[in-house]
Design a protein around this motif. Structure first.
Motif, PDB file in Angstrom:
ATOM      1  N   GLN A 106     -10.681   7.918 -13.758  1.00 16.93           N
ATOM      2  CA  GLN A 106     -11.313   6.580 -12.703  1.00 16.93           C
ATOM      3  C   GLN A 106     -10.723   5.666 -13.549  1.00 16.93           C
ATOM      4  N   ILE A 107     -10.320   4.723 -12.768  1.00 15.44           N
ATOM      5  CA  ILE A 107      -9.911   3.200 -13.158  1.00 15.44           C
ATOM      6  C   ILE A 107     -10.803   2.266 -12.241  1.00 15.44           C
ATOM      7  N   ILE A 108     -11.856   1.552 -12.919  1.00  9.43           N
ATOM      8  CA  ILE A 108     -12.620   0.954 -11.974  1.00  9.43           C
ATOM      9  C   ILE A 108     -12.961  -0.567 -12.376  1.00  9.43           C
ATOM     10  N   ILE A 149      -2.210   3.252  -9.549  1.00 11.22           N
ATOM     11  CA  ILE A 149      -3.515   3.578  -8.906  1.00 11.22           C
ATOM     12  C   ILE A 149      -3.131   4.548  -7.941  1.00 11.22           C
ATOM     13  N   ASN A 150      -3.669   5.492  -7.670  1.00 12.46           N
ATOM     14  CA  ASN A 150      -3.167   6.586  -6.603  1.00 12.46           C
ATOM     15  C   ASN A 150      -1.984   6.653  -6.023  1.00 12.46           C
ATOM     16  N   GLY A 151      -0.994   6.530  -6.964  1.00 16.19           N
ATOM     17  CA  GLY A 151       0.122   6.879  -6.982  1.00 16.19           C
ATOM     18  C   GLY A 151       1.111   5.591  -6.650  1.00 16.19           C
ATOM     19  N   GLU A 152       0.355   4.466  -6.580  1.00 18.66           N
ATOM     20  CA  GLU A 152       0.956   3.214  -6.502  1.00 18.66           C
ATOM     21  C   GLU A 152       1.061   2.333  -7.632  1.00 18.66           C
ATOM     22  N   ALA A 173      -0.912  14.856 -10.849  1.00 19.13           N
ATOM     23  CA  ALA A 173      -1.739  15.343  -9.646  1.00 19.13           C
ATOM     24  C   ALA A 173      -2.451  16.627  -9.790  1.00 19.13           C
ATOM     25  N   ASP A 174      -1.631  17.510 -11.018  1.00 19.34           N
ATOM     26  CA  ASP A 174      -2.237  18.785 -11.287  1.00 19.34           C
ATOM     27  C   ASP A 174      -3.390  18.692 -12.122  1.00 19.34           C
ATOM     28  N   ALA A 207       2.470  10.523 -13.468  1.00 16.89           N
ATOM     29  CA  ALA A 207       1.031   9.898 -13.290  1.00 16.89           C
ATOM     30  C   ALA A 207       0.881   9.504 -11.856  1.00 16.89           C
ATOM     31  N   VAL A 208      -0.288   9.845 -11.358  1.00 13.81           N
ATOM     32  CA  VAL A 208      -1.056   9.506 -10.267  1.00 13.81           C
ATOM     33  C   VAL A 208      -1.792   8.247 -10.302  1.00 13.81           C
ATOM     34  N   ASN A 209      -2.487   8.164 -11.459  1.00 14.48           N
ATOM     35  CA  ASN A 209      -3.204   7.155 -12.130  1.00 14.48           C
ATOM     36  C   ASN A 209      -2.994   6.901 -13.621  1.00 14.48           C
TER      37      ASN A 209
END
Length: 250
Positions: A106-108, A149-152, A173-174, A207-209
């Motif tokens: 998580q990156i918040i 962040i979430n693939g972006e 993602a895995d 990486a997705v995040n």
């Protein structure tokens, strides 16, 4: 060794840096080790790793590095579900980087949160291990956090263009965790990595995040009994600065 099978080490060469990517297939093996209760002096990364029965580690978030004391963190620290430091406004622009009980990175942004808000966040999101780093425009070359962040992938618009030793963490993602550390500051003739470099490397490793952590002299990676990366050039290379906390792999 069995505990090494799920860890892959990949050398990454950039134009202005050399880096090491550690891929940890099982995210449940990654946690945050700390020296809590805080004191004046922290410990080197190898001590943090070995004293916790781990095989690998990297440095984490913001901390008091004055005179290489390293005994206390800034911002928020969560270790094994326990909030050990809770000052979300100790610095401007703090961002929480860590893992849930389900082992999801998580990156918040917690920059507008109170300590009570952080307590609720940790409880609601089931945050088990986390540090904070600073997203701060006044030092935009070095204080940036969100990479992907979430693939972006982030549009930097000139921010994060400074070259330095860097430490970053990401997740595929895995579930596999990506730990990346670069050299810099003249080591081997390299100045270091920029934010764009970190994003490009994290993209390359799917990486997705991904988030940037504390860099500069703090950047280090320890694995299987040796430092794969260390930015301590003024004493001896096989060490790190003293730290209050670091992400470790058990």
């Amino acid at each position: 060794q069995e505990d090494m099978q799920d860890i892959e080490i990949v050398e990454v060469a950039g134009a202005t840096f050399t880096g090491t990517m550690m891929i940890v297939k099982d995210p449940s093996r990654v946690s945050l080790a700390t020296i809590y209760p805080w004191k004046e002096y922290g410990v080197t990364l190898d001590t943090l790793v070995t004293s916790n029965g781990a095989v690998a580690g990297i440095n984490g978030g913001l901390y008091n590095s004055t005179n290489n004391s390293g005994g206390s963190p800034y911002g928020v620290i969560v270790s094994n579900g326990e909030i050990q430091h809770n000052k979300p406004r100790e610095y401007a622009g703090l961002v929480l980087v860590g893992f849930t009980e389900d082992h999801i990175l998580q990156i918040i942004d917690i920059s507008k949160m109170s300590s009570q808000d952080v307590e609720k966040l940790v409880e609601d999101m089931k945050i088990r291990d986390a540090v904070t780093f600073q997203e701060e425009a006044s030092d935009a070359n070095n204080h940036f956090v969100q990479l992907i962040i979430n693939g972006e992938s982030r549009e930097m618009n000139g921010m994060g263009s400074g070259l330095n030793p860097r430490t970053a963490i990401g997740q595929r993602a895995d579930g596999a965790v990506l730990m990346f550390v670069t050299d810099g500051r003249g080591k081997s003739g390299h100045l270091g990595a920029s934010c764009a470099d970190l994003i490009a490397v994290m993209e390359e490793f799917d990486a997705v995040n991904a988030a940037n952590l504390d860099g500069g002299s703090s950047s280090c990676m320890y694995y299987d009994g040796e430092y794969l990366m260390s930015s301590v050039t003024f004493y001896y290379t096989n060490s790190s600065w003293r730290l209050p906390a670091g992400f470790i792999v058990k």
